[in-house]
Design a protein around this motif. Structure first.
Motif, short mmCIF file in Angstrom:
data_model
loop_
_atom_site.label_atom_id
_atom_site.label_comp_id
_atom_site.label_asym_id
_atom_site.label_seq_id
_atom_site.Cartn_x
_atom_site.Cartn_y
_atom_site.Cartn_z
N GLY A 57 0.78 -1.23 0.00
CA GLY A 57 0.00 0.00 0.00
C GLY A 57 0.81 1.27 0.00
O GLY A 57 0.25 2.38 0.07
N ASP A 58 2.12 1.16 -0.09
CA ASP A 58 2.99 2.33 -0.11
C ASP A 58 3.21 2.75 -1.56
O ASP A 58 4.27 2.52 -2.15
CB ASP A 58 4.33 2.00 0.56
N TYR A 59 2.19 3.37 -2.14
CA TYR A 59 2.22 3.69 -3.57
C TYR A 59 3.28 4.74 -3.90
O TYR A 59 3.86 4.71 -4.99
CB TYR A 59 0.85 4.18 -4.02
N ARG A 60 3.54 5.64 -2.99
CA ARG A 60 4.54 6.68 -3.27
C ARG A 60 5.94 6.06 -3.47
O ARG A 60 6.64 6.40 -4.42
CB ARG A 60 4.56 7.71 -2.13
N HIS A 61 6.32 5.17 -2.57
CA HIS A 61 7.62 4.53 -2.69
C HIS A 61 7.67 3.61 -3.91
O HIS A 61 8.72 3.48 -4.55
CB HIS A 61 7.97 3.75 -1.43
#
Length: 252
Positions: A57-61
């Motif tokens: 769920g860490d779309y930015r990374h």
């Protein structure tokens, strides 16, 4: 008296005694290999790495990991023929991971949320000329700019994008999304794009003296023709010419 020092009748040290072979004296060595999806990616992306962030769920990374290699995830997610998925080990169990769809989602998500590339903290003082504003030229400009170089991109077409614009129909790659991806790339550093200026061979000699380096990315937009009578007749067009005409809105 037997010459053998032990009860067994085999020579000392023989592998026949313990059925191991000569490798029993060797130490294991870790061999680092690319995951199948990474190895098959035409853009050299670290698919496994950014999929790990996306899954958590860490779309930015996940997006930041993609753009370390490829600055056009929204475009790539629409037009790539995803050889990574054909190589995916998951396909041996049920079906391959939808890598291409995840990349498209991340590219769109980044644009919709206004995520921007980090600009370099220091400048190198070097100037680089890139001839061609297609995917190769713009990617080169992106990576050069992130290194702190000043980049000037020149292209003979009316708009940047190269074969992404003039070789792929708009229903497959919407021009709005392409323009958004290009604007994001141009914001990665000191990049200037000049379109409508066709760089000639004799002009290159002068330009080489003005810049510290020149990268030629003129592309491969020449269409193939058939070696048959009438192939060069009026009205006969190559597939590339047809796609360019559609991309340039010469045809409805």
């Amino acid at each position: 008296m037997s010459s053998k020092p032990f009860a067994i009748t085999l020579d000392v040290g023989t592998s026949l005694a313990n059925r191991t072979g000569s490798w029993r004296t060797l130490r294991p060595v870790y061999v680092n290999r690319l995951p199948p999806c990474n190895a098959k990616c035409p853009a050299g992306e670290q698919c496994q790495a950014w999929l790990y962030h996306a899954e958590s769920g860490d779309y930015r990374h996940a997006w930041e990991k993609i753009v370390e290699d490829n600055p056009f995830p929204a475009c790539m997610g629409r037009v790539c023929y995803h050889t990574c998925e054909s190589a995916c080990n998951r396909g041996e169990l049920d079906e391959s991971v939808g890598i291409n769809a995840v990349e498209r989602f991340l590219g769109d998500h980044a644009l919709e949320n206004g995520w921007s590339f980090k600009k370099p903290e220091t400048k190198s003082g070097k100037r680089v000329l890139v001839v061609g504003a297609g995917p190769a030229g713009l990617s080169a400009a992106y990576h050069l700019a992130r290194m702190g170089h000043e980049v000037c991109v020149r292209d003979g077409a009316k708009a940047a994008g190269g074969m992404m614009r003039y070789g792929i129909p708009a229903y497959r790659l919407p021009r709005e999304r392409l323009d958004e991806d290009i604007r994001a790339v141009l914001g990665a550093g000191d990049i200037e794009v000049r379109t409508g200026c066709d760089v000639q061979t004799d002009e290159m000699r002068t330009l080489v003296d003005e810049f510290d380096a020149v990268y030629v990315a003129v592309g491969a937009q020449g269409g193939k023709t058939l070696s048959i009578e009438g192939a060069d007749a009026a009205g006969v067009m190559s597939a590339v010419d047809v796609l360019e005409a559609i991309g340039d809105e010469q045809y409805p």
